[in-house]
Design a protein around this motif. Structure first.
Motif, PDB file in Angstrom:
ATOM      1  N   GLY A 130       0.664  -1.133   0.054  1.00  0.00           N
ATOM      2  CA  GLY A 130      -0.115   0.067   0.259  1.00  0.00           C
ATOM      3  C   GLY A 130       0.844   1.266  -0.057  1.00  0.00           C
ATOM      4  N   ALA A 131       2.136   1.035  -0.143  1.00  0.00           N
ATOM      5  CA  ALA A 131       3.087   2.423   0.010  1.00  0.00           C
ATOM      6  C   ALA A 131       3.363   2.818  -1.282  1.00  0.00           C
ATOM      7  N   ALA A 132       2.642   2.448  -2.491  1.00  0.00           N
ATOM      8  CA  ALA A 132       2.820   3.013  -3.923  1.00  0.00           C
ATOM      9  C   ALA A 132       2.198   4.306  -3.813  1.00  0.00           C
ATOM     10  N   LEU A 133       2.670   5.250  -4.426  1.00  0.00           N
ATOM     11  CA  LEU A 133       2.353   6.746  -4.536  1.00  0.00           C
ATOM     12  C   LEU A 133       1.652   6.951  -5.767  1.00  0.00           C
ATOM     13  N   LYS A 134       0.534   7.591  -5.552  1.00  0.00           N
ATOM     14  CA  LYS A 134      -0.438   8.057  -6.942  1.00  0.00           C
ATOM     15  C   LYS A 134       0.377   8.859  -7.728  1.00  0.00           C
ATOM     16  N   THR A 135       0.788   8.701  -8.933  1.00  0.00           N
ATOM     17  CA  THR A 135       1.474   9.686  -9.649  1.00  0.00           C
ATOM     18  C   THR A 135       1.072  10.088 -11.090  1.00  0.00           C
ATOM     19  N   VAL A 136       1.575  11.485 -11.444  1.00  0.00           N
ATOM     20  CA  VAL A 136       1.034  12.176 -12.631  1.00  0.00           C
ATOM     21  C   VAL A 136       2.145  12.599 -13.269  1.00  0.00           C
ATOM     22  N   TRP A 137       2.380  12.174 -14.549  1.00  0.00           N
ATOM     23  CA  TRP A 137       3.760  12.464 -15.225  1.00  0.00           C
ATOM     24  C   TRP A 137       3.311  13.695 -16.108  1.00  0.00           C
ATOM     25  N   LEU A 138       3.850  14.762 -15.822  1.00  0.00           N
ATOM     26  CA  LEU A 138       3.651  15.958 -16.861  1.00  0.00           C
ATOM     27  C   LEU A 138       4.701  16.047 -17.495  1.00  0.00           C
ATOM     28  N   ASP A 139       4.343  15.986 -19.189  1.00  0.00           N
ATOM     29  CA  ASP A 139       5.085  16.017 -20.281  1.00  0.00           C
ATOM     30  C   ASP A 139       5.153  17.654 -20.575  1.00  0.00           C
ATOM     31  N   CYS A 140       4.040  18.148 -20.895  1.00  0.00           N
ATOM     32  CA  CYS A 140       3.888  19.417 -21.536  1.00  0.00           C
ATOM     33  C   CYS A 140       2.571  20.022 -21.031  1.00  0.00           C
ATOM     34  N   VAL A 141       2.493  21.469 -21.009  1.00  0.00           N
ATOM     35  CA  VAL A 141       1.357  22.185 -20.639  1.00  0.00           C
ATOM     36  C   VAL A 141       0.850  22.818 -21.743  1.00  0.00           C
ATOM     37  N   ASP A 142       1.335  22.904 -23.102  1.00  0.00           N
ATOM     38  CA  ASP A 142       0.735  23.579 -24.090  1.00  0.00           C
ATOM     39  C   ASP A 142       0.772  22.540 -25.306  1.00  0.00           C
ATOM     40  N   CYS A 143       0.698  21.381 -25.139  1.00  0.00           N
ATOM     41  CA  CYS A 143       1.000  20.526 -26.503  1.00  0.00           C
ATOM     42  C   CYS A 143      -0.685  19.887 -26.681  1.00  0.00           C
ATOM     43  N   CYS A 144      -1.705  20.182 -26.109  1.00  0.00           N
ATOM     44  CA  CYS A 144      -2.989  19.757 -26.499  1.00  0.00           C
ATOM     45  C   CYS A 144      -3.666  20.783 -26.959  1.00  0.00           C
ATOM     46  N   ASP A 145      -4.823  20.264 -27.691  1.00  0.00           N
ATOM     47  CA  ASP A 145      -5.758  21.410 -28.564  1.00  0.00           C
ATOM     48  C   ASP A 145      -6.454  22.168 -27.586  1.00  0.00           C
ATOM     49  N   THR A 146      -6.615  22.183 -26.440  1.00  0.00           N
ATOM     50  CA  THR A 146      -7.157  23.044 -25.573  1.00  0.00           C
ATOM     51  C   THR A 146      -6.471  23.563 -24.384  1.00  0.00           C
ATOM     52  N   ASP A 147      -6.684  24.458 -23.765  1.00  0.00           N
ATOM     53  CA  ASP A 147      -6.144  24.971 -22.620  1.00  0.00           C
ATOM     54  C   ASP A 147      -6.600  24.217 -21.255  1.00  0.00           C
ATOM     55  N   THR A 148      -7.482  23.608 -21.371  1.00  0.00           N
ATOM     56  CA  THR A 148      -8.115  22.861 -20.130  1.00  0.00           C
ATOM     57  C   THR A 148      -7.473  21.401 -19.999  1.00  0.00           C
ATOM     58  N   GLU A 149      -6.511  20.913 -20.928  1.00  0.00           N
ATOM     59  CA  GLU A 149      -5.780  19.767 -20.906  1.00  0.00           C
ATOM     60  C   GLU A 149      -4.360  19.794 -20.746  1.00  0.00           C
ATOM     61  N   LEU A 150      -3.940  18.651 -20.232  1.00  0.00           N
ATOM     62  CA  LEU A 150      -2.205  18.604 -19.946  1.00  0.00           C
ATOM     63  C   LEU A 150      -1.845  17.530 -20.690  1.00  0.00           C
ATOM     64  N   PHE A 151      -0.618  17.270 -21.335  1.00  0.00           N
ATOM     65  CA  PHE A 151       0.066  16.386 -21.832  1.00  0.00           C
ATOM     66  C   PHE A 151       0.595  15.482 -20.882  1.00  0.00           C
ATOM     67  N   VAL A 152       0.159  14.120 -20.412  1.00  0.00           N
ATOM     68  CA  VAL A 152       0.754  13.317 -19.436  1.00  0.00           C
ATOM     69  C   VAL A 152       0.935  11.937 -19.814  1.00  0.00           C
ATOM     70  N   GLY A 153       1.838  11.464 -19.077  1.00  0.00           N
ATOM     71  CA  GLY A 153       2.349  10.108 -19.561  1.00  0.00           C
ATOM     72  C   GLY A 153       0.971   9.038 -19.233  1.00  0.00           C
ATOM     73  N   ALA A 154       0.880   8.172 -20.369  1.00  0.00           N
ATOM     74  CA  ALA A 154      -0.228   7.251 -20.476  1.00  0.00           C
ATOM     75  C   ALA A 154       0.414   5.868 -20.123  1.00  0.00           C
ATOM     76  N   GLY A 155      -0.369   4.826 -20.593  1.00  0.00           N
ATOM     77  CA  GLY A 155      -0.058   3.336 -19.919  1.00  0.00           C
ATOM     78  C   GLY A 155       0.739   2.421 -20.799  1.00  0.00           C
ATOM     79  N   THR A 156       1.423   2.794 -22.177  1.00  0.00           N
ATOM     80  CA  THR A 156       1.854   1.659 -22.794  1.00  0.00           C
ATOM     81  C   THR A 156       3.144   2.219 -23.325  1.00  0.00           C
ATOM     82  N   GLY A 157       3.751   3.176 -22.668  1.00  0.00           N
ATOM     83  CA  GLY A 157       5.192   3.705 -23.160  1.00  0.00           C
ATOM     84  C   GLY A 157       6.242   3.799 -21.932  1.00  0.00           C
ATOM     85  N   ALA A 158       7.255   4.424 -22.234  1.00  0.00           N
ATOM     86  CA  ALA A 158       8.491   4.629 -21.205  1.00  0.00           C
ATOM     87  C   ALA A 158       7.848   5.500 -20.116  1.00  0.00           C
TER      88      ALA A 158
END
Length: 324
Positions: A83-111
């Motif tokens: 239970g010690a695993a820490l919930k993590t968000v990987w932030l790659d870019c803040v202006d790479c998406c089509d709208t300013d309400t989204e952020l570009f983050v690490g998903a589930g099938t890559g590095a």
């Protein structure tokens, strides 16, 4: 010139120039690793490069080193309570998406997912296909992550992304923003490649640091953490100021803190014990050797000769950086 493409590979091939692209980012989905990137994906890519450039022994040696780093990272995290695993968000870019309400983050099938998973972290967006993906800011906030991993690049620095977070009112109540629970990783180590193993090892140590304050890492991969002093000195006009936590860990990771503290407390005594044993052995050895030499010198009139041996993103293409 009007053809839409994400890389210049077709154009290079048309001129007889061969190219190689790591399999996770391959345009042909049939050639991508099933189930996403894994350690074996990294090893296979390195060996393939070794074959291309006829340096197979070097590739095999590199694979051995990377495998060791991955294994050490896993052993480090396996020693922690469940239970010690820490919930993590990987932030790659803040202006790479089509709208300013989204952020570009690490998903589930890559590095990004491979590195987080190997470092004992729980990727909030592990169930999203692709190496990276655009996700709504609300989903990030609602996931209430413990840590945010932030990619650092010369053209898009980690500090610029942190400034974005601390000047976005939606993040002001987010715990990881208030406590500056940030881990940084160089862009060059964030994609599939030979630095993934060292990155996982350093990221495990960095995660322990941001939750306990303990510093036990060597930064070989470039993975590090943000000095909170930089945020304390931030301009007064910043929307979401840094709020130093009252104690080293305020995220419910008592297991991690206890494990690290026990190690830190016992380490000095272990060192003292080792030094004492070495000292005693040294004194005994010197005494014994002295008696022997004295005896032989008396009998053989100094003819003794001694010989001493020498001790020797819904996407797999990242728009935030260059593609190979």
């Amino acid at each position: 010139a009007t053809t839409s493409y994400s890389t210049c590979r077709p154009q290079l091939h048309a001129h007889g120039i061969g190219t190689w692209l790591e399999p996770v980012s391959c345009e042909d989905s049939d050639l991508k690793p099933q189930g996403g990137a894994s350690e074996q994906t990294v090893y296979a890519a390195i060996r393939q490069i070794g074959d291309i450039f006829d340096v197979r022994p070097v590739a095999n040696q590199l694979v051995t080193s990377i495998r060791s780093d991955f294994a050490t990272a896993k052993r480090t995290m396996q020693g922690l309570p469940d239970g010690a695993a820490l919930k993590t968000v990987w932030l790659d870019c803040v202006d790479c998406c089509d709208t300013d309400t989204e952020l570009f983050v690490g998903a589930g099938t890559g590095a990004p997912n491979l590195i987080m998973q190997s470092a004992g972290l729980s990727n909030v967006f592990a169930d999203v296909s692709g190496s990276w993906a655009c996700v709504d800011i609300r989903n990030i906030i609602e996931s209430n992550p413990d840590i945010m991993v932030i990619v650092d690049a010369s053209w898009d620095s980690a500090m610029e992304k942190i400034e974005f977070l601390h000047n976005h009112s939606s993040f002001c109540n987010a715990r990881f923003v208030q406590h500056a629970d940030y881990i940084t990783i160089p862009f060059s180590a964030s994609t599939l490649g030979p630095r993934n193993g060292a990155a996982a090892l350093d990221m495990a140590a960095a995660a322990i640091h941001v939750t306990t304050g303990s510093i036990v890492m060597d930064f070989r991969s470039g993975v590090s953490f943000i000095d909170s002093a930089l945020l304390v000195e931030a301009p007064a006009a910043i929307r979401c100021p840094f709020q130093p936590p009252d104690r080293p860990s305020s995220r419910g990771s008592a297991g991690i803190q206890a494990s690290v503290n026990e190690s830190d407390n016992s380490l000095p005594w272990i060192i003292v014990a080792i030094i004492a044993v070495v000292a005693v052995v040294g004194v005994v050895a010197m005494y014994t050797y002295g008696r022997k030499v004295g005896h032989e010198q008396g009998v053989e009139e100094g003819l003794l000769r001694s010989q001493r041996p020498t001790a020797s993103k819904g996407s797999d293409i990242n728009p935030a950086g260059p593609q190979i």
